[in-house]
Scaffold this motif. Structure first.
Motif, PDB file in Angstrom:
ATOM      1  N   GLY A 102      -6.532  -0.281  -4.578  1.00 34.96           N
ATOM      2  CA  GLY A 102      -7.195  -1.058  -3.543  1.00 34.96           C
ATOM      3  C   GLY A 102      -7.664  -2.397  -4.042  1.00 34.96           C
ATOM      4  O   GLY A 102      -7.601  -3.409  -3.324  1.00 34.96           O
ATOM      5  N   ASP A 155      -6.476  -6.024  -2.545  1.00 30.73           N
ATOM      6  CA  ASP A 155      -7.462  -7.010  -2.077  1.00 30.73           C
ATOM      7  C   ASP A 155      -7.267  -8.353  -2.771  1.00 30.73           C
ATOM      8  O   ASP A 155      -7.399  -9.419  -2.141  1.00 30.73           O
ATOM      9  CB  ASP A 155      -8.880  -6.499  -2.332  1.00 30.73           C
ATOM     10  CG  ASP A 155      -9.249  -5.328  -1.434  1.00 30.73           C
ATOM     11  OD1 ASP A 155      -8.553  -5.111  -0.429  1.00 30.73           O
ATOM     12  OD2 ASP A 155     -10.226  -4.623  -1.754  1.00 30.73           O
ATOM     13  N   ARG A 165       0.840  -1.208   0.000  1.00 31.01           N
ATOM     14  CA  ARG A 165       0.000   0.000   0.000  1.00 31.01           C
ATOM     15  C   ARG A 165       0.872   1.254   0.000  1.00 31.01           C
ATOM     16  O   ARG A 165       0.613   2.210  -0.733  1.00 31.01           O
ATOM     17  CB  ARG A 165      -0.908   0.020   1.227  1.00 31.01           C
ATOM     18  CG  ARG A 165      -2.118  -0.877   1.164  1.00 31.01           C
ATOM     19  CD  ARG A 165      -3.048  -0.595   2.345  1.00 31.01           C
ATOM     20  NE  ARG A 165      -4.067  -1.616   2.496  1.00 31.01           N
ATOM     21  CZ  ARG A 165      -5.204  -1.643   1.816  1.00 31.01           C
ATOM     22  NH1 ARG A 165      -5.443  -0.696   0.918  1.00 31.01           N
ATOM     23  NH2 ARG A 165      -6.089  -2.610   2.013  1.00 31.01           N
TER      24      ARG A 165
END
Length: 310
Positions: free
Chosen positions: A20, A24, A13
């Motif tokens: 995102g 994930d 990150r």
């Protein structure tokens, strides 16, 4: 393992700037990986071996995961294990020598000889545009040119007496491609009657011209080809490239030398041309399955009833 996963997620990150959605996906893939390692008695992911990674990919395949999804999964594992090595949490990256699963190459789609004959019969040769279209389709099927090469042909690129044309392919590389007798005849007829009628008093370098006096665009020829296909009842999707595939497939089916086909198509690598041997093998398999009595797919046909008194 979950502690290492949290540290890895925080790293990608902050340092990698991944979206995102990608983060994930990495987390989901690694969670599945950890579960698989535990099921085989591997409690510490930092000690996972190449055999563990390969066994995990096999497991994914057995679960029905496709090659492309497996490759994406392996990418997540690579980034994770490289992170462990970089942070000195592991001594070695077990994914280092693991090859990325490759999707099987899709076999090219092509027309049968009968469908090509139907397509060639579609243009109305009594008109100037019909005669031109007939000549263009004949040349395309006779040479296997790319549509851009066909539309880019100039008058001086075609040597009808000698029976060949000079195609300008990718990177402006030129190659000599033979022309068949029928294609030569149709181009001669087009040059004698159709092209002068379409051009009038105008002058053009392009071999095949429109009523406006310019050359053809790829999109224009594509639309023309699809219109003729519908006219003769060919409902399968059709493009100029499908005629190129048909040219190569029909040559290989009849025993043409693969190197010669490679040169005519303008392929830089023979491996690109070899796909047509797989097409031929697939067709032979389908014929075998349909007609050989020892094939699993063979269905015996009911015997014909004999006529009374016969």
């Amino acid at each position: 393992m979950e502690g290492l996963l949290d540290a890895f997620i925080a790293f990608i990150r902050a340092e990698r700037g991944l979206s995102g959605k990608t983060v994930d996906a990495y987390a989901a893939d690694l969670t599945v990986y950890f579960e698989d390692l535990r099921s085989r008695g591997v409690a510490d992911v930092a000690r996972a071996t190449q055999e563990d990674v390969l066994a995990h990919l096999v497991t994914l395949g057995r679960r029905g995961l496709g090659r492309r999804s497996q490759a994406r999964h392996l990418a997540a594992l690579r980034v994770f294990h490289r992170f462990l090595v970089a942070e000195r949490l592991a001594d070695k990256d077990p994914t280092e020598d693991v090859d990325t699963p490759r999707s099987p190459r899709k076999l090219p789609s092509f027309l049968t000889v009968e469908e090509v004959e139907l397509l060639l019969s579609a243009p109305d040769e009594r008109t100037a545009t019909g005669l031109r279209d007939k000549a263009m389709i004949e040349v395309l099927y006779a040479t296997g040119l790319r549509v851009s090469e066909l539309c880019g042909l100039e008058l001086n690129a075609v040597q009808l007496t000698a029976g060949y044309l000079v195609a300008k392919g990718k990177g402006s590389k030129e190659r000599i491609v033979p022309l068949g007798r029928v294609a030569i005849e149709k181009v001669q007829e087009y040059l004698a009657a159709s092209r002068p009628a379409l051009l009038g008093k105008r002058v053009a370098d392009a071999l095949f011209v429109t009523p406006r006096g310019g050359g053809f665009t790829r999109q224009g020829f594509w639309k023309l080809l699809k219109r003729y296909a519908l006219k003769v009842g060919i409902r399968k999707p059709l493009s100029p490239h499908k005629l190129r595939h048909s040219f190569a497939t029909h040559l290989v089916e009849r025993g043409a030398d693969l190197r010669a086909v490679q040169q005519m198509l303008g392929h830089a690598d023979l491996a690109t041309t070899q796909i047509y041997t797989h097409v031929n093998s697939a067709r032979l398999r389908s014929v075998y399955d349909e007609f050989h009595p020892r094939s699993d797919a063979f269905t015996p046909k009911a015997p014909r009833k004999r006529r009374a008194g016969g």
